[in-house]
Design an enzyme around this catalytic site. Structure first.
Site, PDB file in Angstrom:
ATOM      1  N   GLY A  11      39.751  43.472  30.916  1.00 21.82           N
ATOM      2  CA  GLY A  11      39.373  42.667  32.074  1.00 21.82           C
ATOM      3  C   GLY A  11      38.594  43.523  33.052  1.00 21.82           C
ATOM      4  CB  ALA A  61      46.348  37.808  35.279  1.00 23.72           C
ATOM      5  CB  THR A 102      45.610  36.837  43.887  1.00 20.02           C
ATOM      6  OG1 THR A 102      44.703  35.948  44.505  1.00 20.02           O
ATOM      7  CG2 THR A 102      46.802  36.002  43.434  1.00 20.02           C
ATOM      8  CG  ASP A 103      42.995  35.555  48.140  1.00 18.56           C
ATOM      9  OD1 ASP A 103      42.453  36.232  47.247  1.00 18.56           O
ATOM     10  OD2 ASP A 103      42.738  34.351  48.336  1.00 18.56           O
ATOM     11  CE1 TYR A 126      45.199  34.106  39.073  1.00 11.35           C
ATOM     12  CE2 TYR A 126      44.422  33.747  41.315  1.00 11.35           C
ATOM     13  CZ  TYR A 126      44.625  34.587  40.231  1.00 11.35           C
ATOM     14  OH  TYR A 126      44.243  35.905  40.320  1.00 11.35           O
TER      15      TYR A 126
END
Ligand SMILES: NC(=O)c1ccc[n+]([C@@H]2O[C@H](COP(=O)([O-])OP(=O)(O)OC[C@H]3O[C@@H](n4cnc5c(N)ncnc54)[C@H](OP(=O)(O)O)[C@@H]3O)[C@@H](O)[C@H]2O)c1
Length: 282
Positions: A11, A61, A102-103, A126
């Site tokens: 990734g 992910a 993540t935000d 998500y």
């Protein structure tokens, strides 16, 4: 030599870690879905027990936000249970665990940058599955770094490369002017990860490049640096070409990094300029 297992090595963040690490200091054990699916609990445990890494960095992910909405069970299997499986290995072997997050764990309805102490409230599948992953990491390991970032670009499918691909096709672009964040290069994120794993400063971190902009301003800077002159229209999110409805205010305050005062993230425009220069030269 530190033995570091980079999970999700193909990734964009996994690749960036491999690019910036010093091979004289770090032995990288790279796996991605083809070698080892993190949802396969027994295989993950076996791999971890055989290889006994000092550090596990989970960059694997399901990051496609639309796919997560369509396949929530898949999203939770990878983003939550996958993180749990790696955490079990970390606990059994005594490894440090790094969990990328993540935000999207926030709702994005705020008006000021989120610190690590603000309450989470994800609105997307998500975001919910990533928060569940964070919780598993906290439940199963003590020596962890949960590192939340946003608007990351490196190699592969990301906003910068999508803007450039559209411009190459000569398409006029409509980009959201009502979404805010901090563009962060995958390499800068890799550098802070590699710094933190040498420390015992465990906990949750926000790590983004410094400065805030809208998606529209981000795209404008990408086009400016690339010398392309395609037309760019600032529009509200529902009319935008390149970004789905996400937390509108995705701004993270690197509060803990600031108060421990040992590491400064660079300015987003400087990092983007470095990335674009290398991309155009290479
Ligand atoms: N990109 C961003 O803007 C951003 C922002 C904040 C946080 N993050 C977080 O940073 C981490 C890495 O992001 P990224 O941008 O590098 O994502 P990415 O480019 O989508 O890479 C994720 C990698 O994980 C692999 N993977 C998917 N399912 C797997 C499984 N079951 N087992 C093993 N590997 C699997 C993917 O393989 P396939 O491609 O074959 O599925 C891919 O190589 C994620 O945790 C993400 O939530 C990203």
């Amino acid at each position: 030599m530190l033995k570091v297992w980079i999970v999700g090595s193909e990734g964009q963040i996994g690749e960036a870690i491999n690019e910036v690490l010093n091979p004289l200091e770090i032995e990288a054990l790279n796996t991605d879905k083809n070698e080892l699916d993190i949802t396969e609990t027994d295989e993950v445990l076996r791999f971890g027990e055989i290889n006994r890494p000092d550090v596990i960095i989970n960059c694997a992910a399901l990051t496609d936000v639309e796919l997560c909405e369509k396949e929530p069970e898949h999203a939770f299997r990878v983003n939550a249970l996958g993180a749990r499986n790696l955490s079990i290995v970390a606990r059994k072997t005594g490894a440090k665990m790094v969990q990328l997050s993540t935000d999207d764990v926030f709702d994005g309805l705020g008006k000021k940058p989120y610190t690590e102490f603000d309450d989470t409230n994800p609105i997307t599948v998500y975001g919910k599955s990533k928060l569940a992953g964070e919780k598993y990491v906290k439940e199963f390991t003590h020596k962890h770094f949960i590192i939340r970032s946003n608007w990351v670009y490196g190699t592969g499918n990301n906003f910068v490369n999508r803007v450039l691909a559209s411009a190459d096709e000569g398409q006029a672009l409509s980009v959201a002017e009502d979404q805010y964040g901090s563009p962060t290069s995958a390499r800068d994120l890799a550098r802070i990860i590699l710094y933190l794993i040498r420390t015992n400063e465990y906990g949750t971190y926000h790590a983004t490049c410094m400065g805030v902009c809208s998606r529209y301003e981000f795209a404008k800077e990408v086009l400016r640096l690339s010398g392309k002159k395609e037309q760019l229209n600032p529009v509200p999110t529902p009319q935008s070409d390149l970004s789905s409805a996400r937390p509108a205010y995705a701004v993270l305050d690197n509060f803990i990094l600031r108060i421990i005062d040992v590491y400064d993230m660079p300015d987003w425009k400087e990092s983007l300029a470095e990335f674009m220069k290398e991309r155009m030269e290479g």
